[in-house]
Every structure is written in structure tokens, then in C-alpha cells.
Design a protein around this motif. Structure first.
Motif, PDB file in Angstrom:
ATOM      1  N   LYS A  44       2.804   6.306  17.117  1.00 32.46           N
ATOM      2  CA  LYS A  44       2.659   7.616  16.494  1.00 32.46           C
ATOM      3  C   LYS A  44       2.400   7.490  14.995  1.00 32.46           C
ATOM      4  CE  LYS A  44       4.716  12.235  16.477  1.00 32.46           C
ATOM      5  NZ  LYS A  44       5.887  13.064  16.875  1.00 32.46           N
ATOM      6  N   ARG A  45       1.431   8.251  14.514  1.00 29.71           N
ATOM      7  CA  ARG A  45       1.028   8.219  13.107  1.00 29.71           C
ATOM      8  C   ARG A  45       1.507   9.474  12.392  1.00 29.71           C
ATOM      9  NH1 ARG A  45      -4.021  10.397  11.389  1.00 29.71           N
ATOM     10  NH2 ARG A  45      -4.745  10.241  13.556  1.00 29.71           N
ATOM     11  N   GLY A  46       2.000   9.303  11.186  1.00 30.36           N
ATOM     12  CA  GLY A  46       2.306  10.448  10.340  1.00 30.36           C
ATOM     13  C   GLY A  46       3.774  10.744  10.128  1.00 30.36           C
ATOM     14  N   ASN A  47       4.652  10.098  10.877  1.00 29.29           N
ATOM     15  CA  ASN A  47       6.087  10.335  10.669  1.00 29.29           C
ATOM     16  C   ASN A  47       6.852   9.029  10.490  1.00 29.29           C
ATOM     17  OD1 ASN A  47       5.908   9.397  13.298  1.00 29.29           O
ATOM     18  ND2 ASN A  47       7.591  10.687  14.046  1.00 29.29           N
ATOM     19  N   ASN A  48       6.142   7.971  10.082  1.00 26.98           N
ATOM     20  CA  ASN A  48       6.756   6.675   9.817  1.00 26.98           C
ATOM     21  C   ASN A  48       7.532   6.166  11.025  1.00 26.98           C
ATOM     22  OD1 ASN A  48       7.323   4.428   8.153  1.00 26.98           O
ATOM     23  ND2 ASN A  48       9.267   5.316   7.482  1.00 26.98           N
ATOM     24  N   ALA A  49       6.920   6.256  12.195  1.00 23.46           N
ATOM     25  CA  ALA A  49       7.569   5.816  13.424  1.00 23.46           C
ATOM     26  C   ALA A  49       7.975   4.353  13.317  1.00 23.46           C
ATOM     27  CB  ALA A  49       6.626   6.012  14.613  1.00 23.46           C
ATOM     28  N   CYS A  50       9.231   4.080  13.557  1.00 23.55           N
ATOM     29  CA  CYS A  50       9.796   2.722  13.495  1.00 23.55           C
ATOM     30  C   CYS A  50       9.573   2.068  12.126  1.00 23.55           C
ATOM     31  CB  CYS A  50       9.216   1.840  14.596  1.00 23.55           C
ATOM     32  SG  CYS A  50       9.605   2.426  16.259  1.00 23.55           S
ATOM     33  N   GLY A  51       9.379   2.885  11.101  1.00 16.03           N
ATOM     34  CA  GLY A  51       9.196   2.372   9.751  1.00 16.03           C
ATOM     35  C   GLY A  51       7.857   1.752   9.486  1.00 16.03           C
ATOM     36  N   ILE A  52       6.885   1.967  10.375  1.00 16.39           N
ATOM     37  CA  ILE A  52       5.623   1.234  10.288  1.00 16.39           C
ATOM     38  C   ILE A  52       4.776   1.626   9.086  1.00 16.39           C
ATOM     39  CG2 ILE A  52       4.218   2.809  11.712  1.00 16.39           C
ATOM     40  CD1 ILE A  52       3.074   0.192  13.031  1.00 16.39           C
ATOM     41  N   GLU A  53       4.988   2.800   8.522  1.00 17.26           N
ATOM     42  CA  GLU A  53       4.158   3.239   7.398  1.00 17.26           C
ATOM     43  C   GLU A  53       4.762   2.933   6.030  1.00 17.26           C
ATOM     44  OE1 GLU A  53       2.486   6.926  10.111  1.00 17.26           O
ATOM     45  OE2 GLU A  53       3.781   7.355   8.385  1.00 17.26           O
ATOM     46  N   GLU A  54       5.984   2.458   5.995  1.00 16.28           N
ATOM     47  CA  GLU A  54       6.643   2.283   4.703  1.00 16.28           C
ATOM     48  C   GLU A  54       6.516   0.879   4.141  1.00 16.28           C
ATOM     49  OE1 GLU A  54      11.307   1.340   5.537  1.00 16.28           O
ATOM     50  OE2 GLU A  54      10.644   3.377   5.911  1.00 16.28           O
ATOM     51  N   SER A  55       5.966  -0.045   4.925  1.00 15.90           N
ATOM     52  CA  SER A  55       5.852  -1.418   4.441  1.00 15.90           C
ATOM     53  C   SER A  55       4.513  -2.006   4.873  1.00 15.90           C
ATOM     54  CB  SER A  55       7.011  -2.269   4.963  1.00 15.90           C
ATOM     55  OG  SER A  55       6.997  -3.551   4.383  1.00 15.90           O
ATOM     56  N   ILE A  56       3.451  -1.529   4.242  1.00 19.62           N
ATOM     57  CA  ILE A  56       2.084  -1.978   4.511  1.00 19.62           C
ATOM     58  C   ILE A  56       1.661  -2.928   3.403  1.00 19.62           C
ATOM     59  CG2 ILE A  56      -0.316  -1.270   4.835  1.00 19.62           C
ATOM     60  CD1 ILE A  56       1.429  -0.172   7.014  1.00 19.62           C
ATOM     61  N   VAL A  57       1.183  -4.114   3.771  1.00 20.08           N
ATOM     62  CA  VAL A  57       0.764  -5.089   2.768  1.00 20.08           C
ATOM     63  C   VAL A  57      -0.640  -5.593   3.077  1.00 20.08           C
ATOM     64  CG1 VAL A  57       3.123  -5.803   2.260  1.00 20.08           C
ATOM     65  CG2 VAL A  57       1.828  -7.023   3.998  1.00 20.08           C
ATOM     66  N   ALA A  58      -1.298  -6.055   2.038  1.00 17.94           N
ATOM     67  CA  ALA A  58      -2.670  -6.556   2.182  1.00 17.94           C
ATOM     68  C   ALA A  58      -3.060  -7.293   0.910  1.00 17.94           C
ATOM     69  CB  ALA A  58      -3.637  -5.403   2.463  1.00 17.94           C
ATOM     70  N   GLY A  59      -4.310  -7.691   0.835  1.00 14.21           N
ATOM     71  CA  GLY A  59      -4.857  -8.343  -0.338  1.00 14.21           C
ATOM     72  C   GLY A  59      -6.367  -8.445  -0.191  1.00 14.21           C
ATOM     73  N   ARG A  60      -7.029  -8.739  -1.280  1.00 11.77           N
ATOM     74  CA  ARG A  60      -8.485  -8.906  -1.252  1.00 11.77           C
ATOM     75  C   ARG A  60      -8.809 -10.394  -1.368  1.00 11.77           C
ATOM     76  NH1 ARG A  60     -10.472  -5.412  -6.101  1.00 11.77           N
ATOM     77  NH2 ARG A  60      -8.676  -6.505  -7.008  1.00 11.77           N
ATOM     78  N   VAL A  96       0.845  -1.190   0.000  1.00  6.37           N
ATOM     79  CA  VAL A  96       0.000   0.000   0.000  1.00  6.37           C
ATOM     80  C   VAL A  96       0.883   1.244   0.000  1.00  6.37           C
ATOM     81  CG1 VAL A  96      -1.800   1.259   1.253  1.00  6.37           C
ATOM     82  CG2 VAL A  96      -1.784  -1.246   1.261  1.00  6.37           C
ATOM     83  N   ASN A  97       0.478   2.242  -0.764  1.00  7.88           N
ATOM     84  CA  ASN A  97       1.157   3.534  -0.770  1.00  7.88           C
ATOM     85  C   ASN A  97       1.358   4.015   0.670  1.00  7.88           C
ATOM     86  OD1 ASN A  97       1.311   6.559  -0.752  1.00  7.88           O
ATOM     87  ND2 ASN A  97       1.188   6.274  -2.963  1.00  7.88           N
ATOM     88  N   SER A  98       2.551   4.545   0.961  1.00  7.44           N
ATOM     89  CA  SER A  98       2.928   4.862   2.339  1.00  7.44           C
ATOM     90  C   SER A  98       2.338   6.157   2.876  1.00  7.44           C
ATOM     91  CB  SER A  98       4.458   4.924   2.451  1.00  7.44           C
ATOM     92  OG  SER A  98       5.025   3.682   2.105  1.00  7.44           O
ATOM     93  N   GLU A  99       1.629   6.917   2.068  1.00  4.29           N
ATOM     94  CA  GLU A  99       0.982   8.126   2.578  1.00  4.29           C
ATOM     95  C   GLU A  99      -0.087   7.742   3.602  1.00  4.29           C
ATOM     96  OE1 GLU A  99      -0.579  10.525  -0.546  1.00  4.29           O
ATOM     97  OE2 GLU A  99       1.323  10.597  -1.649  1.00  4.29           O
TER      98      GLU A  99
END
Length: 346
Positions: free
Chosen positions: A312-328, A231-234
Motif C-alpha cells: 500500500k502506497r501513501g500511508n507509510n505501510a510497514c514504514g516503507i516510505e520513511e527510509s528511502i535511500v539512493a545515490g547517483r 529521500v524525502n518521505s512524501e
């Protein structure tokens, strides 16, 4: 001595002091600096050191051979300031389930199937309530997914669901489904009733039969996904993915102080990097002006805030926002055949 040299010396000194900290030191330090969260003893400080708990991580931060364009939503609508999947999808019991990965570094597999369970229920509007087997994924995905109990790649877990499928399965000792998890819950925590967590001696072998409910047929018991994606990291993209499709799986860097989390909005304060860890993001909100993600961990309910944590949301704390995966999930066949027993799911 110049200013830059002074700063570098301070940083070197700080890193030396904060390396090899005990849990007593971490808890005392975090609670003394007035940060956004509270620390406490999730793990017996007289038994464990942070580096002893590396086995509880279990996710590779990124598979360089699998970099690809991330999914971007073009239809983002209004998003609520507070969203909690547990309250939004009240007919899906998997949303409130907190599991225990035991003494295997399998967070990449355990958190994946938890999010898959959520999405099977959400996409079917509550008609498919089941549990997929972390054991099947952990033991049979092999080199494609990584290294079994020694960590794996979350995106490949979703691709395995797409191309190979995963049978049903539940927690240790539960034989209602095809393949139960083979690692029992263990005592991560202080003065608990379970056996101590021991370092695993390896990943169990892949067995392509049903070892729990032997009346089920392995190949006929599988569920599949239509797709698997990053998923896009925004922040708004991640929020919309959760809001529209359900919880997502995230990979984060675990530092020594994370093990001591008890409540509040976590951000790294002290301690060295321990490893990568996979978790399930189920919502978001704001506390005392600090935006956060609501996340389910895989270390049972005695850890943290009932098994959950805010980060914390919005500043990629611990890299959590840069590697989001999923599927349908692919649910048409499941709904039509009613092959999943919704009455005995939980």
C-alpha cells in the motif's frame, strides 16, 4: 468496566492470539477477513515458523548516528498514474532480475547493489550494463555498514559505494565478474528443488582480490557513486526520485504475515514484528482503488508474485516510505574506458 479498558483488553487478547501463529493460521486468517491481498504457503508450514525466518530479513530500521536532512526535489513535474521501471528502461536487464540472498541476513547489501546496477545502466543510457558485488559490500564494509549477515544499514551501503567503491560480482557460482556471492540459493519455499535454508554461521571474511574472474584487478574493477542520500518521505518525492533517477532502496518492517504474501496490495493484517528488511522499489500503480508501490524482494522468484510484491502506497505501510535511500552513480570513467563488459553481463 469503562470503554477504554474494554478496548485495551481486546487489544491485549488479540496480540496474545496473534503471537506465535503458525503459517496455517496466518494464511487462513488473512484469506478469511477480505483484505486487499491473498496469502499462501511460500514456506513449508510443517518446517518453518515465522520466527524461524528472521534470518531472511537483514536491515536495521535506522542508524541513529546517521540522521540527516533528506533530499527534496524542487522540480517535480507531472507523474504518471502507473509506472513500472521494467517497462520504462527496457534496455536495462537488471530491472527484471530477482535475486536470492540465501541464508544470510544481507538484504541491506543485496537490494542495494541491485538498485545500483539499475542506476548504472539508466544514467549511462544503457552503455554500462554490469553487476556489482553484494559479496564485496557485505564482507568489506564492516562496522560502518552494520553487522554483515546479521543485518546492516542501507544508507551506509550507498556511502560505501561513494567513498570506497564496489567491485563487480554476480550470483553464487558465476565467475564472469570479480567477486561472486558466496551464499547459494536455498529452499525458502514448499516442495522445492534446492537445499534447505540453514542459519548462517557468520559473515565471510573481506577478501580484496578477485575470486571469480581472476584476470580482473580488484582495485581497478570498482565503481563509485557521486553521492548517497535519503529521500524525502512524501509520496510525490519518492515517485519523482524513481521516475527521474531509477529504483530506490527502502527499509520496511516485516511482520509474520508478510512471509505468506501471494498477490494483491499488501498491508499488515496479523502477526508479530519479525525484523527489518531492505527491498527495491521499482514503480507504482493502483489496483481496485488501492494505490501501491511495486517492489522487488530478495527471496527468489518462487516467493510472492514471481519474487515481487505490491504494498500500500501513501500511508507509510510497514514504514516503507520513511527510509528511502539512493545515490547517483559516477559513470564517466566507466563509459570512457569501457572497463565494464556489457556483452557478457547477463
Amino acid at each position: 468496566m469503562g470503554f477504554c479498558w474494554t478496548v485495551q483488553l481486546i487489544l491485549v487478547f488479540a496480540n496474545t492470539v496473534f503471537a506465535n501463529q503458525t503459517f496455517h493460521q496466518i494464511v487462513n486468517y488473512v484469506n478469511s477477513v477480505g483484505t486487499t491481498w491473498t496469502a499462501g504457503h511460500n514456506f513449508d508450514p510443517d518446517i518453518y515458523k515465522p520466527e524461524d525466518l528472521k534470518v531472511l530479513c537483514g536491515a536495521k530500521l535506522r542508524n541513529a548516528g546517521k540522521l540527516r536532512q533528506k533530499k527534496t526535489h524542487t522540480d517535480i513535474g507531472a507523474l504518471p498514474l502507473l509506472f513500472d521501471g521494467r517497462e520504462h528502461w527496457i534496455n536495462c536487464p537488471s530491472l527484471v532480475q530477482v535475486v536470492d540472498q540465501g541464508s544470510c541476513g544481507s538484504s541491506w547489501a543485496v537490494s542495494a547493489v541491485q538498485a545500483m546496477n539499475d542506476r548504472l545502466c539508466i544514467f549511462s543510457e544503457g552503455r554500462v550494463i554490469t553487476q556489482l558485488s553484494a559479496e564485496d559490500l557485505l564482507t568489506c564494509c564492516g562496522e560502518l555498514c552494520g553487522f554483515g549477515c546479521e543485518a546492516g544499514y542501507p544508507l551506509e551501503a550507498w556511502e560505501y559505494l561513494k567513498y570506497t567503491g564496489i567491485v563487480t560480482g554476480s550470483t553464487y557460482g558465476d565467475v564472469k565478474y570479480c567477486q561472486p556471492y558466496s551464499f547459494p540459493p536455498c529452499e525458502h519455499h514448499t516442495k522445492g528443488k534446492l537445499h534447505p535454508c540453514n542459519v548462517t554461521k557468520g559473515t565471510p571474511k573481506c577478501i580484496k582480490t578477485c575470486t571469480g574472474n581472476t584476470s580482473l584487478e580488484y582495485n581497478k574493477d570498482k565503481s563509485y557513486a557521486m553521492d548517497a542520500y535519503e529521500v524525502n518521505s512524501e509520496v510525490s518525492q519518492i515517485q519523482w526520485e524513481i521516475y527521474k533517477n531509477g529504483p530506490v532502496q527502502a527499509t520496511m518492517s516485516v511482520y509474520a504475515d508478510f512471509f505468506a504474501y501471494k498477490g494483491g496490495v499488501y498491508k499488515h493484517v496479523t502477526g508479530e514484528l519479525i525484523g527489518g528488511h531492505a527491498v527495491r522499489i521499482i514503480g507504482w500503480g493502483q489496483m481496485d482503488g488501492f494505490p501501491y508501490w511495486t517492489v522487488a524482494n530478495t527471496w527468489n522468484r518462487e516467493w510472492g508474485d514471481g519474487g515481487y510484491f505490491l504494498i500500500k502506497r501513501g500511508n507509510n505501510a510497514c514504514g516503507i516510505e520513511e527510509s528511502i535511500v539512493a545515490g547517483r552513480p559516477r559513470i564517466d570513467d566507466l563509459v570512457k574506458s569501457e572497463s565494464k563488459d556489457t556483452k557478457n553481463a547477463f
